[in-house]
Design an enzyme around this catalytic site. Structure first.
Site, PDB file in Angstrom:
ATOM      1  CG  HIS A  12      -1.988   1.018   1.218  1.00 12.19           C
ATOM      2  ND1 HIS A  12      -3.324   0.695   1.066  1.00 12.19           N
ATOM      3  CD2 HIS A  12      -1.953   2.363   1.342  1.00 12.19           C
ATOM      4  CE1 HIS A  12      -4.050   1.805   1.104  1.00 12.19           C
ATOM      5  NE2 HIS A  12      -3.232   2.837   1.275  1.00 12.19           N
ATOM      6  CG  HIS A  14      -1.339   6.394  -2.292  1.00 16.69           C
ATOM      7  ND1 HIS A  14      -2.472   6.280  -3.075  1.00 16.69           N
ATOM      8  CD2 HIS A  14      -1.678   5.951  -1.052  1.00 16.69           C
ATOM      9  CE1 HIS A  14      -3.469   5.799  -2.329  1.00 16.69           C
ATOM     10  NE2 HIS A  14      -3.007   5.592  -1.106  1.00 16.69           N
ATOM     11  CG  HIS A 192      -7.772   3.478  -0.254  1.00 15.40           C
ATOM     12  ND1 HIS A 192      -7.165   2.775  -1.254  1.00 15.40           N
ATOM     13  CD2 HIS A 192      -6.799   4.294   0.273  1.00 15.40           C
ATOM     14  CE1 HIS A 192      -5.893   3.138  -1.350  1.00 15.40           C
ATOM     15  NE2 HIS A 192      -5.647   4.057  -0.439  1.00 15.40           N
ATOM     16  CD  GLU A 195      -7.231   6.464   5.713  1.00 17.22           C
ATOM     17  OE1 GLU A 195      -6.165   7.019   6.032  1.00 17.22           O
ATOM     18  OE2 GLU A 195      -7.673   6.447   4.544  1.00 17.22           O
ATOM     19  CG  ASP A 273      -1.449   5.741   3.208  1.00 12.71           C
ATOM     20  OD1 ASP A 273      -1.749   5.557   2.020  1.00 12.71           O
ATOM     21  OD2 ASP A 273      -2.228   6.249   4.039  1.00 12.71           O
ATOM     22  CG  ASP A 274       0.135   8.908   0.898  1.00 10.62           C
ATOM     23  OD1 ASP A 274       0.198   8.802  -0.328  1.00 10.62           O
ATOM     24  OD2 ASP A 274      -0.901   8.666   1.567  1.00 10.62           O
TER      25      ASP A 274
END
Length: 330
Positions: A12, A14, A192, A195, A273-274
Site C-alpha cells: 500500500h 501511493h 480503500h 479508514e 501509505d504516503d
C-alpha cells in the site's frame, strides 16, 4: 535489533505520495510553479487534516506533468524503499494524474514508470508492480475511464485495480462497473475503506466490489461479525499504522487494532501509505510495532510472507521474491 536490513514487502504505497518534498519543490522550481504554501519552513509537507492533505497531495502532484517527471519520481521513491529493505512493492498509480485518463497518454506515462522500475530492480534490488486506482471523489464516470485504461494495459507489470480518495463520497456500488471491467481483465482488486468511515464502509466494499484486499480497513475492528468475515474469507488488510496515527485515526499506536485483528485471524500487512507526508518509512513502521506490540524478527518474517502471498504479481515473480525472504538471504 536492526530492522533496516529485514526484507520487506509493501502493498500500500501511493506513488505520488512517496515523493520526497525536496523532489516536488525542485520540480516546481523547474516549472516555475508556486506551490510554496504546501510546505512548512523546514521543507516538509504542511496540512491540517486528512481532507486538507488531499488538497496538498493534489497540489504536489500538479508538478508531475510529463512521463519523464514520473520516471524521475519512480526512481526517487524506489531509492527510499530500497534504503529501508523493501524487496517488493506494489504502488498505486492513476491515469487521472498521468494523462487525464487518455489511453494514449496513459500508455506513455506507464512506459516511463516501468522503465524506472526496471532500472531500480537492476540497480537497487527492489521489484515494483503497479495498481491503477480510480479516485473516489472524482465520481463513477471518471472511474470507468480509469478502469478502461487499466484493462487495456493489464499484464505482468500492471497487476491490480483499486480505489482511493475520500471514502465518504459516494457508495461502493456506484463503482461496480469499473471494478467489473478490471476483474474481467484479470486484475487483482483492492479498495480503500474503513479508514475514515466505519465498519459499514468495509462491508459495503466487500459486498459491492468483491476485492481480495482492503486498503486500511481498521474500522472493521469495531464490528465482531465483520472481523469474523474478514478472517473466514481471507480478506487481506493493507494496514498503515503510522499513517493512521499521524492523521489522528488513532491517538497513539497503542490504541491501533492491528494486533487485535491479527490475533483474531485477520490477515494483516504493513505499509507506509504516503511516507514523507507522514514522516515514516518501512523501517520505522517495524521499529514502532516492535516497541509497542513486541513484534520480533519471526513476526516480521511471517508478515512479509503473508504480504507476498497477497501480492497481485504473477507466480514467477512471487517465487523470485520468496527466495529473498529466506533467512539465509537476510
Amino acid at each position: 535489533m536492526s530492522f533496516t536490513e529485514l526484507p520487506k514487502v509493501e502493498l500500500h504505497l501511493h506513488l505520488e505520495g512517496g515523493a520526497p518534498p525536496a523532489f516536488i519543490a525542485g520540480l516546481a522550481k523547474e516549472k516555475k510553479l508556486d506551490i510554496s504554501g504546501i510546505f512548512k519552513p523546514d521543507g516538509s509537507y504542511d496540512y491540517r487534516d486528512f481532507w486538507h492533505f488531499l488538497e496538498v497531495y493534489e497540489a504536489a502532484t500538479s508538478t508531475l506533468q510529463t512521463p519523464d517527471d514520473y520516471k524521475r519520481l519512480t526512481l526517487a521513491v524506489l531509492e527510499e524503499s530500497a534504503k529501508n529493505g523493501v524487496v517488493y512493492s506494489e504502488t498505486f498509480i492513476s491515469p487521472d494524474f498521468c494523462g487525464g485518463r487518455d489511453l494514449g497518454a496513459w500508455r506513455e506515462y506507464l512506459h516511463a514508470i516501468q522503465e524506472a522500475a526496471d532500472e531500480a530492480e537492476r540497480t537497487m534490488g527492489v521489484t515494483l508492480r503497479g495498481i491503477v486506482t480510480c479516485i473516489r471523489h472524482f465520481g463513477p464516470e471518471k472511474a470507468k475511464e480509469t478502469a478502461l485504461c487499466a484493462a487495456e494495459t493489464a499484464g505482468d507489470w500492471l497487476v491490480g485495480f483499486g480505489m482511493a480518495g475520500d471514502e465518504k463520497k459516494g457508495k461502493p456500488a456506484d463503482f461496480a462497473y469499473a471494478f467489473d471491467m478490471a476483474r474481467e481483465a484479470g486484475l487483482g482488486l483492492t479498495v480503500h475503506a474503513g479508514e475514515w468511515d466505519g465498519p459499514d464502509s468495509v462491508r459495503d466494499a466487500l459486498d459491492a466490489l468483491r476485492p481480495a484486499r482492503i486498503g486500511h480497513g481498521v474500522a472493521a475492528w469495531h464490528d465482531r461479525h465483520l472481523v469474523e468475515r474478514l478472517a473466514r474469507e481471507n480478506i487481506v488488510l493493507e494496514v498503515c499504522p503510522g499513517s493512521n496515527v499521524f492523521l489522528g485515526v488513532y491517538k497513539q499506536l497503542h490504541d491501533h487494532p492491528i494486533e487485535k485483528l491479527r490475533e483474531n485471524g485477520v490477515a494483516v500487512t504493513v505499509s507506509t501509505d504516503d511516507p514523507p507526508f507522514f514522516h515514516t518509512t518501512m523501517t520505522r513502521e517495524f521499529e514502532q510495532l516492535n516497541r509497542v506490540f513486541g513484534w520480533n524478527e519471526e513476526d516480521f518474517g511471517y508478515l512479509a510472507k503473508e504480504a507476498l502471498d497477497a501480492a497481485f504479481c504473477d507466480d514467477v515473480t512471487r517465487a523470485k521474491i520468496r527466495k529473498r525472504l529466506e533467512p539465509a538471504d537476510v
